[in-house]
Design an enzyme around this catalytic site. Structure first.
Site, mmCIF file in Angstrom:
data_model
loop_
_atom_site.group_PDB
_atom_site.id
_atom_site.type_symbol
_atom_site.label_atom_id
_atom_site.label_comp_id
_atom_site.label_asym_id
_atom_site.label_seq_id
_atom_site.Cartn_x
_atom_site.Cartn_y
_atom_site.Cartn_z
ATOM 1 N N GLY A 11 0.816 -1.212 0.000
ATOM 2 C CA GLY A 11 0.000 0.000 0.000
ATOM 3 C C GLY A 11 0.851 1.264 0.000
ATOM 4 N N ILE A 13 1.630 3.498 2.457
ATOM 5 C CA ILE A 13 2.674 3.571 3.494
ATOM 6 C C ILE A 13 3.535 2.307 3.450
ATOM 7 C CG2 ILE A 13 3.119 3.768 5.982
ATOM 8 C CD1 ILE A 13 0.312 5.077 6.253
ATOM 9 N N THR A 85 -9.606 1.168 4.835
ATOM 10 C CA THR A 85 -9.190 2.434 5.439
ATOM 11 C C THR A 85 -10.138 3.634 5.243
ATOM 12 O OG1 THR A 85 -7.917 3.038 3.502
ATOM 13 C CG2 THR A 85 -6.752 1.791 5.188
ATOM 14 N N SER A 127 -4.681 4.524 14.365
ATOM 15 C CA SER A 127 -5.170 5.794 13.812
ATOM 16 C C SER A 127 -5.612 6.730 14.915
ATOM 17 C CB SER A 127 -6.358 5.473 12.905
ATOM 18 O OG SER A 127 -7.099 6.636 12.653
ATOM 19 N N TYR A 186 -14.940 2.614 11.106
ATOM 20 C CA TYR A 186 -13.503 2.443 10.843
ATOM 21 C C TYR A 186 -12.706 2.641 12.140
ATOM 22 C CZ TYR A 186 -8.754 3.881 9.540
ATOM 23 O OH TYR A 186 -7.385 4.014 9.476
ATOM 24 N N ASN A 215 -3.344 12.370 9.554
ATOM 25 C CA ASN A 215 -3.602 12.284 8.105
ATOM 26 C C ASN A 215 -2.284 12.172 7.341
ATOM 27 O OD1 ASN A 215 -6.276 13.250 8.860
ATOM 28 N ND2 ASN A 215 -6.515 13.551 6.665
HETATM 29 N N1 LIG Z 1 -3.083 6.960 5.302
HETATM 30 C C1 LIG Z 1 -3.508 7.490 6.452
HETATM 31 O O1 LIG Z 1 -3.762 8.698 6.536
HETATM 32 C C2 LIG Z 1 -3.649 6.625 7.679
HETATM 33 C C3 LIG Z 1 -3.993 7.262 8.893
HETATM 34 C C4 LIG Z 1 -4.156 6.474 10.027
HETATM 35 C C5 LIG Z 1 -3.941 5.101 9.963
HETATM 36 N N2 LIG Z 1 -3.611 4.519 8.779
HETATM 37 C C6 LIG Z 1 -3.429 3.058 8.752
HETATM 38 O O2 LIG Z 1 -2.217 2.771 8.072
HETATM 39 C C7 LIG Z 1 -2.344 1.525 7.378
HETATM 40 C C8 LIG Z 1 -1.900 1.670 5.945
HETATM 41 O O3 LIG Z 1 -2.689 2.668 5.313
HETATM 42 P P1 LIG Z 1 -2.395 3.201 3.840
HETATM 43 O O4 LIG Z 1 -2.765 4.638 3.835
HETATM 44 O O5 LIG Z 1 -1.051 2.780 3.396
HETATM 45 O O6 LIG Z 1 -3.555 2.444 3.057
HETATM 46 P P2 LIG Z 1 -3.494 1.566 1.730
HETATM 47 O O7 LIG Z 1 -4.901 1.239 1.394
HETATM 48 O O8 LIG Z 1 -2.655 2.203 0.679
HETATM 49 O O9 LIG Z 1 -2.745 0.248 2.236
HETATM 50 C C9 LIG Z 1 -3.416 -0.839 2.821
HETATM 51 C C10 LIG Z 1 -2.947 -2.094 2.128
HETATM 52 O O10 LIG Z 1 -3.640 -3.195 2.732
HETATM 53 C C11 LIG Z 1 -4.036 -4.074 1.705
HETATM 54 N N3 LIG Z 1 -5.194 -4.812 2.145
HETATM 55 C C12 LIG Z 1 -6.473 -4.375 2.282
HETATM 56 N N4 LIG Z 1 -7.278 -5.385 2.649
HETATM 57 C C13 LIG Z 1 -6.478 -6.468 2.784
HETATM 58 C C14 LIG Z 1 -6.743 -7.826 3.121
HETATM 59 N N5 LIG Z 1 -7.980 -8.234 3.376
HETATM 60 N N6 LIG Z 1 -5.708 -8.687 3.161
HETATM 61 C C15 LIG Z 1 -4.451 -8.275 2.861
HETATM 62 N N7 LIG Z 1 -4.152 -7.024 2.505
HETATM 63 C C16 LIG Z 1 -5.155 -6.115 2.469
HETATM 64 C C17 LIG Z 1 -4.333 -3.192 0.487
HETATM 65 O O11 LIG Z 1 -4.241 -3.916 -0.736
HETATM 66 C C18 LIG Z 1 -3.281 -2.120 0.628
HETATM 67 O O12 LIG Z 1 -2.128 -2.435 -0.140
HETATM 68 C C19 LIG Z 1 -3.798 1.089 7.546
HETATM 69 O O13 LIG Z 1 -3.853 0.143 8.594
HETATM 70 C C20 LIG Z 1 -4.520 2.361 7.970
HETATM 71 O O14 LIG Z 1 -5.649 2.068 8.787
HETATM 72 C C21 LIG Z 1 -3.451 5.255 7.634
#
Ligand SMILES: NC(=O)c1ccc[n+]([C@@H]2O[C@H](COP(=O)([O-])OP(=O)(O)OC[C@H]3O[C@@H](n4cnc5c(N)ncnc54)[C@H](O)[C@@H]3O)[C@@H](O)[C@H]2O)c1
Length: 363
Positions: A11, A13, A85, A127, A186, A215
């Protein structure tokens, strides 16, 4: 050399983290390459494929595949990022969000117990949404609980946050001393992830690190996913000459932290000799209104500065003010954000512009 496993490691991050970790050891990524996230946005998966990490395409809900991945990778440290997410989307799809985020974490716990009982650390991407409205003080400067905002107040244009006695409050940066009060499905699932990991590994040699992220923004956050990443969504809408619709009165406050800074915090959690356990808030520590950031993007993209509408509309689960108190991250982890918002936004728009031009050229 240590071994690292990153769930959700393809993903936004996770792919940057996986690449960073290859400098420290052997890296395995487990990700189901969810189409909502990856369609039309192949760069993150390409980054994983080309950085020397092993990519296992599997779903966190598939217990057999998860156990097999852990048996193969035998990690010392697991980063758990796989999740659904979208705050707004979670309202419509509570089963899917619970299935992936909550049951997925429970599956991970059982897989760790059977495949890597001596696991050193699990670091969760949690989060700030678990705080709900977050930390507030009253007129006397005392920290008090904010109540959930009421739909009838917001319909009347009053977006302020009040205490249970209906008195207005002032926000302060939030840290783990603030009681949790998730305001969306969420957010509830993210809090459950924290609780499950803490409770499952309490008293074992496996340490749990919980990063509550604000964020996160930056190049690589899907421009096609309508559910996540307000800045990516704005970039796309501005490039398409659309008028930005800004919720409430434009004064929703967010703490925008650049993805590279977030990745550094994760990297430190997995490689530092003694990981600070418990909750660490990760953000820029700075308050920016949605209106200000919209104007900045319009300016950087050379568009008329008035191409936005403040709609007065509001969404269930949206909170008013989110800014992190990052003192624990700076004092105990030795981390601090390095990328100012203006620099991060410039980089974001260069990337988004070229992505959208490439997409147009190939359509
Ligand atoms: N981006 C933000 O602002 C933010 C803020 C707070 C928390 N987070 C947390 O950080 C983490 C990463 O977020 P991100 O922004 O990189 O999101 P993202 O959607 O880019 O990455 C999440 C990854 O998880 C994978 N995924 C989803 N469902 C899945 C499943 N069932 N089995 C296996 N893989 C699965 C997706 O394919 C994706 O590659 C998440 O846990 C999110 O809750 C993100």
């Amino acid at each position: 050399m240590k071994k690292y496993l990153v769930t959700g490691g393809a993903g936004f991050i996770g792919s940057r983290l996986a690449k960073k970790l290859t400098a420290h050891g052997q890296v395995t990524v487990l990700d189901n390459l969810l189409p909502q996230v990856h369609a039309g946005n192949p760069d993150n998966v390409d980054r994983v494929r080309s950085c020397g990490a092993t990519l296992i395409e599997a779903d966190i809900r598939d217990r057999e595949a998860l156990a097999a991945a852990l048996n193969e990778a035998k990690p010392d440290v697991i980063y758990h990022l796989a999740a659904e997410t979208g705050t707004g989307q979670s309202f419509d799809l509570p089963v899917r969000y619970n299935d992936v985020n909550v049951m997925g974490t429970a599956n991970l716990i059982e897989a760790v117990r059977s495949a890597v009982p001596d696991l050193e650390r699990i670091v969760l991407a949690s989060s700030r949404s678990v705080y709900g409205e977050g930390a507030y003080v009253n007129d006397a400067g005392q920290q008090v609980l904010a109540s959930e905002r009421r739909a009838e107040d917001m319909e009347a244009g009053d977006f302020s946050v009040k205490c249970h006695a209906n008195q207005p409050l002032s926000p302060i940066p939030t840290n783990a001393a603030c009681p949790v009060a998730p305001a969306s499905i969420y957010a509830s699932t993210k809090l459950m992830q924290e609780y499950l990991l803490h409770q499952a590994f309490w008293g074992t040699r496996t340490q749990i690190g919980l990063l509550r992220l604000q964020n996160v923004y930056g190049a690589g956050q899907s421009l096609n996913n309508p559910y996540t990443g307000v800045l990516s969504i704005f970039c796309r809408q501005i490039e398409e000459d659309r008028t930005l619709n800004i919720y409430e009165d434009g004064e929703i406050i967010r703490d925008f932290v650049h993805v590279d800074d977030v990745v550094s915090a994760f990297e430190m959690m997995g490689t530092i000799d003694t990981m600070p356990d418990g909750i660490i808030d990760i953000g820029s520590g700075e308050a920016t209104s949605i209106l200000v950031v919209a104007r900045l993007l319009l300016d950087l993209l050379d568009k008329p500065g008035d191409r936005y509408t403040i709609t007065g509309a509001f969404r269930p689960g949206d909170i008013r003010y989110a800014v992190a108190d990052i003192s624990r991250a700076t004092d105990e982890l030795g981390w601090r954000p390095q990328i100012p918002l203006a620099d991060g936004l410039s980089h974001l728009i260069t990337w988004s512009r070229s992505e959208l031009q490439n997409a147009m050229a190939s359509s």
